[in-house]
Design an enzyme around this catalytic site. Structure first.
Site, PDB file in Angstrom:
ATOM      1  N   HIS A  60      -2.433  19.276   2.503  1.00 32.05           N
ATOM      2  CA  HIS A  60      -0.995  19.298   2.256  1.00 32.05           C
ATOM      3  C   HIS A  60      -0.452  20.715   2.476  1.00 32.05           C
ATOM      4  O   HIS A  60      -1.033  21.689   2.012  1.00 32.05           O
ATOM      5  CB  HIS A  60      -0.717  18.849   0.818  1.00 32.05           C
ATOM      6  N   ASP A 108      -4.550  14.684   2.585  1.00 31.40           N
ATOM      7  CA  ASP A 108      -3.414  14.667   1.658  1.00 31.40           C
ATOM      8  C   ASP A 108      -3.340  13.293   1.003  1.00 31.40           C
ATOM      9  O   ASP A 108      -3.250  12.269   1.689  1.00 31.40           O
ATOM     10  CB  ASP A 108      -2.123  14.974   2.421  1.00 31.40           C
ATOM     11  N   SER A 151       7.282  18.891   2.530  1.00 30.56           N
ATOM     12  CA  SER A 151       6.823  18.395   1.228  1.00 30.56           C
ATOM     13  C   SER A 151       7.997  17.787   0.457  1.00 30.56           C
ATOM     14  O   SER A 151       8.620  16.841   0.946  1.00 30.56           O
ATOM     15  CB  SER A 151       6.153  19.536   0.461  1.00 30.56           C
TER      16      SER A 151
END
Length: 442
Positions: free
Chosen positions: A404, A374, A271
């Site tokens: 995600h 996502d 991320s």
């Protein structure tokens, strides 16, 4: 479409995350020392303590861990993950004969001989010449426990180094959180590599570029460790039988000195950690030989936290997606970027902004992992496409019905999809960390 339980958890997760970010925004303070974790961040899943051994207390995966604080001027924190080199060579159960020795392999370890004049002693001496490493300070009764092992001069076996940056929207998460600890253990075991999980400084106490600079600091620290270890070995050889010189001994991290191969370094970001990994990779390219003996051979960007002013199709279609929606991520960027410099085309956010760094053709091979659900996936895919246009090995792995952080979030870590993703990453990474060239581990 994810299961109903995941959808409900996603709603709760977004509510809690938004509230935490809002409270941080209201109480934002500046600190050069900063913080690298928040005590309440993982209240229901407390951080597991480090365990520098391969005993059962360290987990069934036989990975030892150790916490370090390499920079006394900041809260930068590292957790090292060292896979047990003896674990894979030890049979799960003895065969017909209880005293039958395990099958010998090229990378096996010599068994202690009880009688110097016995045939077993000769076998042990032969093994010590063939083995990749030999034990130091490990008794036969405590074989599963880490006591230190040294690569032999004959084989020179070393483990590659994977530098890992956790996620958490720049303001939450930790290198030693329960989820990140479990993920790094899995990576260390599957890749047979030392994992250095970086607990970088968090926002809003430490805004851009603090977290990015922490990543570069860690890379320089690993290079310094390798150079100190090399100097120490040179001094020891020069001292001969007079004993090893203690040059730099107080500064050397023994795990890295004994086991790490800095010429096979991989950056892995999760991320927002992927943004940091990409920044560190660019700085490594710019530094060139100044980082010797560090060589970044590849990087893995897992659902990177990329954004931009011009919205992509996924940003328009999935803006209110699971776990991390667009409005919450905008709040995170406002906390991270310096006050007065907020822009979705900031070099930290948009990987394709002009003049960001070295030419893309100089970037290391880059694996990009994206999730179908996502909203940030399109920009990550676009970045990978630009790398491929300049002949950089930059494949994309897109996982269907995934959200995600599907492979690193605590509630999703044990799902088959998360385990398959980590295995896929290990397969690709092994092409660049294998000493035998482009190794395919299918």
């Amino acid at each position: 479409m994810p299961p109903v339980a995941i959808q409900l958890y996603s709603l709760l997760f977004k509510l809690i995350l938004r509230r935490r970010l809002s409270s941080l925004s209201a109480s934002a303070s500046s600190s050069s020392f900063g913080v690298s974790f928040r005590a309440a961040a993982d209240h229901h899943h407390p951080s597991p303590p480090s365990n520098p051994s391969f005993s059962s207390a360290a987990g069934a995966d036989a990975v030892a861990t150790k916490d370090l604080h390499p920079d006394p001027l900041s809260s930068l924190h590292l957790r090292l993950f060292l896979p047990n080199p003896h674990h894979s060579a030890t049979p799960a159960a003895p065969a017909a004969g209880a005293n039958a020795p395990p099958p010998l392999r090229r990378n096996s370890f010599p068994r202690p001989a009880h009688d110097a004049g016995s045939p077993a002693s000769a076998v042990g001496q032969e093994l010590s010449r063939r083995a990749s490493a030999s034990f130091s300070g490990v008794s036969p009764s405590a074989a599963p426990c880490y006591g230190g092992y040294l690569p032999t001069a004959r084989s020179g076996r070393r483990l590659p180094v994977i530098v890992q940056f956790h996620g958490g929207a720049f303001a939450t998460g930790a290198a030693d959180s329960a989820a990140n600890d479990a993920f790094c253990r899995r990576v260390a075991r599957l890749c047979d590599a030392i994992v250095v999980a970086v607990g970088y400084r968090l926002a809003p106490e430490s805004r851009y570029p603090a977290a990015f600079e922490d990543g570069v600091t860690v890379l320089k620290w690993i290079a310094k460790q390798a150079n100190l270890a090399a100097c120490g070995r040179t001094m020891a050889r020069g001292a001969g039988s007079g004993g090893a010189d203690s040059f730099g001994a107080a500064l050397v991290e023994p795990w890295l000195a004994a086991h790490a191969d800095p010429s096979r370094c991989v950056l892995l970001g999760v991320s927002c950690g992927a943004n940091i990994a990409d920044y560190v990779a660019r700085k490594a390219v710019e530094a060139g030989k100044l980082l010797d003996p560090i060589k970044v051979v590849a990087q893995v960007l897992m659902y990177p936290f990329f954004m931009g002013t011009s919205p992509t199709q996924s940003e328009l279609k999935l803006a209110n997606s699971y776990f991390y929606d667009k409005s919450t991520c905008l709040l995170a960027w406002k906390l991270f970027l310096p006050e007065g410099e907020f822009s979705l085309d900031h070099p930290a956010a948009n990987p394709l902004v002009p003049g960001k760094g070295p030419p893309l053709k100089l970037m290391p091979p880059t694996l990009t992992v994206v999730a179908e659900l996502d909203w940030m996936k399109d920009r990550a895919i676009a970045y990978s496409e630009e790398l491929r246009k300049v002949n950089v090995d930059a494949p994309v792995l897109e996982y269907k019905d995934a959200v995600h952080e599907f492979a690193t979030l605590d509630v999703l870590l044990k799902t088959p999809l998360a385990q398959a993703c980590t295995e896929d990453i290990a397969i690709w990474v092994k092409k660049y960390i294998s000493l035998r060239g482009h190794e395919l581990s299918y």
